[in-house]
Design an enzyme around this catalytic site. Structure first.
Site, PDB file in Angstrom:
ATOM      1  CD  GLN A  92      -2.733   1.038   2.569  1.00  0.00           C
ATOM      2  OE1 GLN A  92      -2.230   0.690   3.638  1.00  0.00           O
ATOM      3  NE2 GLN A  92      -4.014   1.327   2.445  1.00  0.00           N
ATOM      4  NE  ARG A 124      13.259 -11.157  10.004  1.00  0.00           N
ATOM      5  CZ  ARG A 124      13.911 -10.030  10.269  1.00  0.00           C
ATOM      6  NH1 ARG A 124      13.976  -9.577  11.503  1.00  0.00           N
ATOM      7  NH2 ARG A 124      14.502  -9.354   9.301  1.00  0.00           N
ATOM      8  CG  ASN A 145      10.374 -20.189  -2.892  1.00  0.00           C
ATOM      9  OD1 ASN A 145      10.918 -20.638  -1.881  1.00  0.00           O
ATOM     10  ND2 ASN A 145      11.003 -19.361  -3.721  1.00  0.00           N
ATOM     11  CD  GLN A 194       3.501   5.809   4.558  1.00  0.00           C
ATOM     12  OE1 GLN A 194       4.575   6.373   4.346  1.00  0.00           O
ATOM     13  NE2 GLN A 194       3.177   5.348   5.755  1.00  0.00           N
TER      14      GLN A 194
END
Length: 249
Positions: free
Chosen positions: A129, A215, A204, A131
């Site tokens: 998205q 993470r 993938n 800005q």
């Protein structure tokens, strides 16, 4: 934060027709000795065995599937021999064969701080998205920018109030810049890392497993760790066999 699996790699109807038996009223079904195997497993087997088999890739599941999907694993770790083969491939590092299985996610309401972290993973594809084109004035369709509040801030009323005050001030300044003719692509410079964004991410299986190994670990920041867990859950829901390979470093 919300995520939704938009799509994932599946076998084509043509492949179904060639490899599995018959159709009923145009609906493809599997009726073979291989049992209930997932599309991802069929693709993985095709890719892995192509490297070592004299058979054509399009014929591997049909010609070798029964051997791998209907016999017990020879390594004593459970499952079928296909599971053994997949374990061997992952342990040996030949995970390029898992790059043929892709997953596309809608990821919503994450911070720009998270975005900066996730784009360090080079083998993901992103549509984010903007800005620049999405206006974020208080009186715009967006109603102003939304933001993520870390628990370390929200659990303390004093820091939470200070944080919310800062976000309100940033919104006021952004509104003022826009009202005075500053274009959105320049006004956005005042927006914080906490500002949320939406994105579509495709990765993938190899890349997703690598992402999770870093993470999903406890030392990762809380927000991206949450994302890693949600992505893991979404992948496992459609390809349950992958669960064994989601491990942290």
């Amino acid at each position: 934060m919300q995520i939704k699996l938009i799509g994932h790699t599946q076998l084509s109807c043509e492949f179904y027709d060639e490899v599995f038996l018959g159709t009923t009223d145009g609906i493809y079904y599997r009726s073979t000795n291989e049992g209930d195997i997932s599309d991802g497993q069929a693709i993985a087997l095709s890719a892995i065995r192509t490297c070592y088999s004299h058979n054509k890739p399009s014929e591997i599941v049909k010609l070798e599937g029964e051997k791998y999907f209907s016999t017990d694993a020879k390594d004593g770790e459970g499952g079928t021999d296909a599971d053994r083969l997949l374990r061997h491939i992952v342990k040996s590092g030949h995970t390029s064969t898992l790059e043929h299985i892709n997953f596309t996610f809608a990821i919503e309401g994450v911070s720009r701080s998270l975005l900066a972290q996730i784009t360090r993973h080079r083998h993901f594809s992103f549509s984010v998205q903007s800005q620049r084109y999405v206006k974020l004035e208080s009186d715009s369709k967006s109603g102003g920018f939304e933001y993520v509040t870390p628990e370390s801030i929200s659990k303390n009323p004093k820091t939470h109030a200070a944080y919310d005050f800062a976000m309100t001030e940033i919104q006021r300044i952004y509104n003022e810049l826009r009202a005075n003719g500053v274009v959105a692509e320049d006004a956005r410079y005042v927006l914080p890392n906490a500002a949320t964004c939406n994105l579509v991410l495709t990765g993938n299986l190899r890349s997703i497993l690598e992402f999770y190994s870093k993470r999903g670990a406890k030392q990762a920041q809380w927000e991206i760790r949450e994302l890693a867990e949600l992505m893991k859950s979404a992948v496992i829901e459609v390809e349950p066999w992958t669960e064994a390979f989601f491990k942290v470093k």
